[in-house]
Design a protein around this motif. Structure first.
Motif, PDB file in Angstrom:
ATOM      1  N   GLY A   6       0.834  -1.201   0.000  1.00  0.00           N
ATOM      2  CA  GLY A   6       0.000   0.000   0.000  1.00  0.00           C
ATOM      3  C   GLY A   6       0.862   1.241   0.000  1.00  0.00           C
ATOM      4  N   GLU A   7       0.550   2.171   0.889  1.00  0.00           N
ATOM      5  CA  GLU A   7       1.280   3.429   0.991  1.00  0.00           C
ATOM      6  C   GLU A   7       1.754   3.624   2.425  1.00  0.00           C
ATOM      7  N   PRO A   8       3.038   3.936   2.630  1.00  0.00           N
ATOM      8  CA  PRO A   8       3.511   4.237   3.981  1.00  0.00           C
ATOM      9  C   PRO A   8       2.967   5.579   4.453  1.00  0.00           C
ATOM     10  N   PHE A   9       2.652   5.664   5.737  1.00  0.00           N
ATOM     11  CA  PHE A   9       2.211   6.932   6.316  1.00  0.00           C
ATOM     12  C   PHE A   9       2.706   6.994   7.753  1.00  0.00           C
ATOM     13  N   GLY A  10       2.587   8.158   8.359  1.00  0.00           N
ATOM     14  CA  GLY A  10       3.023   8.327   9.741  1.00  0.00           C
ATOM     15  C   GLY A  10       2.064   9.208  10.505  1.00  0.00           C
ATOM     16  N   TRP A  11       2.477   9.553  11.711  1.00  0.00           N
ATOM     17  CA  TRP A  11       1.653  10.353  12.611  1.00  0.00           C
ATOM     18  C   TRP A  11       2.420  11.601  13.042  1.00  0.00           C
ATOM     19  N   ALA A  12       1.772  12.741  12.935  1.00  0.00           N
ATOM     20  CA  ALA A  12       2.400  13.963  13.432  1.00  0.00           C
ATOM     21  C   ALA A  12       2.615  13.902  14.931  1.00  0.00           C
ATOM     22  N   THR A  13       1.919  12.972  15.586  1.00  0.00           N
ATOM     23  CA  THR A  13       1.951  12.870  17.045  1.00  0.00           C
ATOM     24  C   THR A  13       2.868  11.760  17.545  1.00  0.00           C
ATOM     25  N   GLN A  14       3.659  11.155  16.670  1.00  0.00           N
ATOM     26  CA  GLN A  14       4.591  10.108  17.096  1.00  0.00           C
ATOM     27  C   GLN A  14       5.999  10.423  16.614  1.00  0.00           C
ATOM     28  N   GLN A  15       6.967  10.289  17.510  1.00  0.00           N
ATOM     29  CA  GLN A  15       8.381  10.513  17.197  1.00  0.00           C
ATOM     30  C   GLN A  15       8.577  11.770  16.356  1.00  0.00           C
ATOM     31  N   ASP A  16       7.901  12.842  16.807  1.00  0.00           N
ATOM     32  CA  ASP A  16       8.030  14.165  16.183  1.00  0.00           C
ATOM     33  C   ASP A  16       7.749  14.155  14.681  1.00  0.00           C
TER      34      ASP A  16
END
Length: 339
Positions: free
Chosen positions: A111-121
């Motif tokens: 799929g597509e990688p994504f992240g969180w603005a609220t994790q590990q800066d």
């Protein structure tokens, strides 16, 4: 280890080709969140060994198993260097950038990688290694305490479809625990209860301001959605999808149960089933562990950290099969961080 339904082991030629590919790409792109790299990921992932691509495709389409592994990668320990003391303040990209790119290539096959603005800066790729200040916490950076099994980001409607863990090193063979759902041990009454939206799951502490860098009101605004979820306390179902073959989300450490004794009984039955079938999946150095976040929960057994640069060090990426689903929480269509 032979290849089977739960793992694929690279042969020596494949391992060499993959190592050369990731090294070459690390010289062509600036960082793991380089927009050009994220744009090119599907094309680049097509250069991975055909058998690896087929294995992950079959794992995804079968929609049965909770996890699989790709083993046998060559990770240059001298280049990668010692396990860091903390993820904060590290130079990016670091010497392990080729392995981070490889993590993203595997993400692109699913799929597509994504992240969180609220994790590990807000980093797209996360580090997992023991941090002394967190050794007793329910976090990936913990060590002394059992990391209770859970669905990754179970509280969030846009949680990942897959979670990929890449082991840069794991000298103590620390197991990741993985549990799948065996519906045959649940009664129809319990299943009905678990399909009802009557359970509350709070965000885990990795999403909270105290575990990130917050130096301004603008940075604090990243946590508005998370804090709203905490305040609203919307109830959710623990099982969803097909009644005959359901998906699950559960995070016992961060859950509140309803007053209904039938719902509590069903929840306890679910936990008992998962506990009974819990497996240990050791991601050794050079392994990628792929977890279906709808099919399996995961955790980690406790271990004694040394904090001397030799401790277990994993890389982690979240993967979604539908990036547009989270558009309301991303600043622009190009941004991969939910906040």
């Amino acid at each position: 280890m032979p290849n089977d339904t739960t793992s694929y082991t690279l042969d020596s030629r494949e391992a060499t080709d993959v190592a050369e590919l990731s090294l070459a790409l690390s010289r062509s792109y600036r960082s793991f969140d380089d927009p050009e790299l994220l744009r090119d990921l599907p094309t680049l992932a097509a250069e991975l060994p055909r058998n690896v691509q087929r294995h992950l495709r079959e794992f995804q389409l079968a929609d049965r198993r909770g996890f699989t592994a790709i083993r046998g990668h060559h990770f240059d320990q001298e280049r990668i260097g010692p396990t860091p003391e903390h993820w904060r303040g590290r130079e990016r990209p670091g010497p392990e950038f080729p392995e981070e790119i490889l993590l993203l290539l595997y993400s692109a096959l699913l799929g597509e990688p994504f992240g969180w603005a609220t994790q590990q800066d807000g980093h797209l790729v996360h580090d997992i290694f023991p941090i002394r200040a967190h050794e007793d916490d329910q976090l990936g950076m913990g060590s002394k305490e059992l990391l209770t099994w859970h669905t990754e980001d179970a509280f969030h409607p846009y949680r990942s479809d897959y979670l990929i863990l890449g082991a840069l090193r794991n000298p103590d063979h620390v197991p990741t625990t993985v549990g799948e759902l065996d519906l045959s041990f649940l009664s129809k009454e319990d299943i009905d209860q678990l399909f009802e939206p009557q359970f509350y799951i709070a965000p885990d502490e990795s999403h909270l301001p105290k575990n990130n860098s917050v130096a301004s009101q603008e940075e604090m605004n990243r946590f508005a959605t998370i804090l709203r979820i905490v305040e609203e306390r919307r109830p959710v179902a623990l099982l969803y999808g097909s009644r005959q073959d359901p998906y699950m989300r559960v995070d016992p450490y961060f859950m509140d149960l309803p007053d209904d004794p039938d719902a509590c009984r069903a929840y306890e039955a679910l936990c008992k089933v998962i506990d009974a079938g819990m497996q240990e999946a050791v991601a050794e150095q050079g392994d990628f562990l792929v977890i279906d976040n709808h099919r399996a929960v995961h955790g980690r057994l406790p271990f004694k950290a040394r904090y001397d640069g030799t401790d277990r060090w994993l890389k982690r990426a979240c993967v979604t099969t539908d990036l547009r689903r989270s558009r309301e929480l991303r600043a622009t269509a190009d941004v991969r961080l939910l906040g």
